[in-house]
Design a protein around this motif. Structure first.
Motif, PDB file in Angstrom:
ATOM      1  N   GLY A   1       6.489  24.523 -61.635  1.00  0.00           N
ATOM      2  CA  GLY A   1       5.380  24.595 -62.380  1.00  0.00           C
ATOM      3  C   GLY A   1       5.646  24.101 -63.854  1.00  0.00           C
ATOM      4  O   GLY A   1       6.395  23.573 -64.511  1.00  0.00           O
ATOM      5  N   ILE A   2       4.879  24.882 -64.939  1.00  0.00           N
ATOM      6  CA  ILE A   2       4.741  24.502 -66.408  1.00  0.00           C
ATOM      7  C   ILE A   2       6.313  25.070 -66.818  1.00  0.00           C
ATOM      8  O   ILE A   2       6.839  24.361 -67.853  1.00  0.00           O
ATOM      9  CB  ILE A   2       3.923  25.500 -66.990  1.00  0.00           C
ATOM     10  CG1 ILE A   2       2.291  25.071 -66.533  1.00  0.00           C
ATOM     11  CG2 ILE A   2       3.842  25.508 -68.253  1.00  0.00           C
ATOM     12  CD1 ILE A   2       1.235  25.809 -66.832  1.00  0.00           C
TER      13      ILE A   2
ATOM     14  N   ALA B   1       8.576  22.155 -65.855  1.00  0.00           N
ATOM     15  CA  ALA B   1       8.231  20.987 -66.556  1.00  0.00           C
ATOM     16  C   ALA B   1       8.736  20.961 -68.010  1.00  0.00           C
ATOM     17  O   ALA B   1       9.130  20.152 -68.701  1.00  0.00           O
ATOM     18  CB  ALA B   1       6.889  20.792 -66.288  1.00  0.00           C
TER      19      ALA B   1
ATOM     20  N   ASN C   1       6.324  32.353 -70.248  1.00  0.00           N
ATOM     21  CA  ASN C   1       5.623  31.434 -69.339  1.00  0.00           C
ATOM     22  C   ASN C   1       5.401  32.210 -67.933  1.00  0.00           C
ATOM     23  O   ASN C   1       4.440  31.990 -67.301  1.00  0.00           O
ATOM     24  CB  ASN C   1       6.357  30.008 -68.783  1.00  0.00           C
ATOM     25  CG  ASN C   1       5.729  29.531 -67.722  1.00  0.00           C
ATOM     26  OD1 ASN C   1       4.403  28.991 -67.792  1.00  0.00           O
ATOM     27  ND2 ASN C   1       6.459  29.416 -66.493  1.00  0.00           N
TER      28      ASN C   1
ATOM     29  N   VAL D   1      -4.121  23.704 -63.737  1.00  0.00           N
ATOM     30  CA  VAL D   1      -3.104  22.930 -63.739  1.00  0.00           C
ATOM     31  C   VAL D   1      -2.954  22.800 -62.399  1.00  0.00           C
ATOM     32  O   VAL D   1      -2.639  23.649 -61.547  1.00  0.00           O
ATOM     33  CB  VAL D   1      -2.003  23.476 -64.554  1.00  0.00           C
ATOM     34  CG1 VAL D   1      -0.697  22.602 -64.482  1.00  0.00           C
ATOM     35  CG2 VAL D   1      -2.360  23.606 -65.788  1.00  0.00           C
TER      36      VAL D   1
ATOM     37  N   PHE E   1      -0.096  21.463 -59.510  1.00  0.00           N
ATOM     38  CA  PHE E   1       1.189  21.205 -59.114  1.00  0.00           C
ATOM     39  C   PHE E   1       1.749  21.819 -57.570  1.00  0.00           C
ATOM     40  O   PHE E   1       0.999  22.627 -57.201  1.00  0.00           O
ATOM     41  CB  PHE E   1       2.332  21.812 -60.180  1.00  0.00           C
ATOM     42  CG  PHE E   1       2.257  23.324 -60.338  1.00  0.00           C
ATOM     43  CD1 PHE E   1       3.187  24.115 -59.426  1.00  0.00           C
ATOM     44  CD2 PHE E   1       1.725  23.606 -61.523  1.00  0.00           C
ATOM     45  CE1 PHE E   1       3.137  25.406 -59.761  1.00  0.00           C
ATOM     46  CE2 PHE E   1       1.505  25.112 -61.487  1.00  0.00           C
ATOM     47  CZ  PHE E   1       2.328  25.778 -60.676  1.00  0.00           C
TER      48      PHE E   1
ATOM     49  N   GLY F   1       1.468  25.457 -56.217  1.00  0.00           N
ATOM     50  CA  GLY F   1       0.772  26.172 -57.430  1.00  0.00           C
ATOM     51  C   GLY F   1      -0.694  26.885 -56.933  1.00  0.00           C
ATOM     52  O   GLY F   1      -0.862  26.462 -55.967  1.00  0.00           O
TER      53      GLY F   1
ATOM     54  N   SER G   1      -1.552  18.316 -65.359  1.00  0.00           N
ATOM     55  CA  SER G   1      -0.594  18.480 -64.741  1.00  0.00           C
ATOM     56  C   SER G   1       0.562  19.289 -65.399  1.00  0.00           C
ATOM     57  O   SER G   1       0.413  19.605 -66.739  1.00  0.00           O
ATOM     58  CB  SER G   1       0.524  16.947 -64.572  1.00  0.00           C
ATOM     59  OG  SER G   1       0.841  16.560 -65.733  1.00  0.00           O
ATOM     60  N   ALA G   2       1.674  19.853 -64.816  1.00  0.00           N
ATOM     61  CA  ALA G   2       2.819  20.580 -65.271  1.00  0.00           C
ATOM     62  C   ALA G   2       3.117  20.161 -66.585  1.00  0.00           C
ATOM     63  O   ALA G   2       3.479  20.486 -67.632  1.00  0.00           O
ATOM     64  CB  ALA G   2       3.571  21.201 -64.432  1.00  0.00           C
ATOM     65  N   GLU G   3       3.300  18.840 -66.427  1.00  0.00           N
ATOM     66  CA  GLU G   3       3.945  17.691 -67.569  1.00  0.00           C
ATOM     67  C   GLU G   3       3.099  17.740 -68.696  1.00  0.00           C
ATOM     68  O   GLU G   3       3.582  17.706 -69.859  1.00  0.00           O
ATOM     69  CB  GLU G   3       4.420  16.648 -67.034  1.00  0.00           C
ATOM     70  CG  GLU G   3       5.585  16.551 -66.040  1.00  0.00           C
ATOM     71  CD  GLU G   3       5.458  16.859 -64.734  1.00  0.00           C
ATOM     72  OE1 GLU G   3       6.092  17.356 -63.934  1.00  0.00           O
ATOM     73  OE2 GLU G   3       3.828  16.822 -64.389  1.00  0.00           O
TER      74      GLU G   3
END
Length: 253
Positions: free
Chosen positions: A18-19, A22, A90, A185, A187, A190, A217-219
């Motif tokens: 995920g985040i 990324a 995070n 978000v 992904f 997720g 998106s996580a990106e």
């Protein structure tokens, strides 16, 4: 824009997917080295193997709801990377109800953030471009779309308050503290993938509420985190950057 991250050293909790994953990917591409932790040792190892194709990666399994595990991760990460310039809080227990969920969010989301700053502080004070990023949520800013009250938004709101207070407290040491608040978000693996499968009406209602017509998106979130963490954002501190595609119904002044 050159974000001037080459040679910087970052520690990221919840970095296996995920985040977090990324963000580690984006920081590595910008020339930083990274240390990541997560509870699932197998998933963490697989993530580290993939990330190591981009640069220097340290990983250590850790349950961040345990203060001693957070401290151990920071100590080991600082030793492996030769210091710490950036920390990204995070890890999250996600949404839950009832006393056990509140306790889980309290320790996993809020207290791990508190402990992460405390453990990394000597290293951040030695850095010439120290930055702390808390991953909060738009759930901290207004009542969420879920039909019941839950611990997630309340503890994310507490993270925002602590980040703001720490920005004031640590500014004299040259340490910047900011937050990023994502909206929904999407992904693989997720929360919103699970909601899509199990509660499709809720998923579609939430998606329809995003002005851009899609979830982040996580990106998308990682790009915001990376900018705030970088010397390119050197005069930004005490800020909460919302990454939600105008999902929340509020004014931002």
């Amino acid at each position: 824009m050159d974000l001037r991250l080459t040679g910087k050293r970052a520690l990221i909790t919840g970095g296996s997917r995920g985040i977090g994953f990324a963000t580690a990917t984006t920081l590595l591409k910008e020339g930083a080295s990274v240390g990541i932790c997560a509870r699932d040792e197998q998933a963490l190892g697989a993530a580290a193997d993939k990330l190591s194709e981009l640069g220097t990666v340290f990983h250590q399994a850790a349950d961040v709801s345990d203060a001693a595990a957070v401290d151990a991760f920071v100590r080991a990460g600082a030793d492996a990377l030769g210091g710490v310039d950036i920390v990204v809080a995070n890890a999250s227990a996600s949404v839950g109800e009832g006393p056990s969920a509140w306790a889980n969010n309290f320790h996993t989301d809020l207290m791990s953030f508190v402990g992460l700053i405390e453990a990394a502080l000597p290293h951040l004070q030695a850095s010439d471009s120290a930055s702390v990023i808390a991953i909060a949520s738009t759930s901290a800013l207004e009542a969420g779309i879920l039909p019941t009250a839950n611990s997630f938004g309340a503890l994310k709101a507490a993270m925002l308050q602590h980040a703001s207070a720490q920005a004031k407290a640590l500014g004299a040491d040259g340490i910047r503290v900011n937050a990023v608040s994502p909206g929904p978000v999407y992904f693989d693996g997720g929360v919103w993938e699970n909601i899509k499968a199990g509660m499709p009406e809720l998923y579609e209602a939430a998606k329809a509420g995003a002005a851009l017509g899609k979830f982040a998106s996580a990106e998308d979130v990682a790009n915001a985190v990376t900018f705030l963490a970088s010397p390119a954002a050197g005069h930004i501190t005490g800020t909460n950057l919302v990454v939600d595609g105008a999902f929340t119904n509020r004014f931002a002044f």
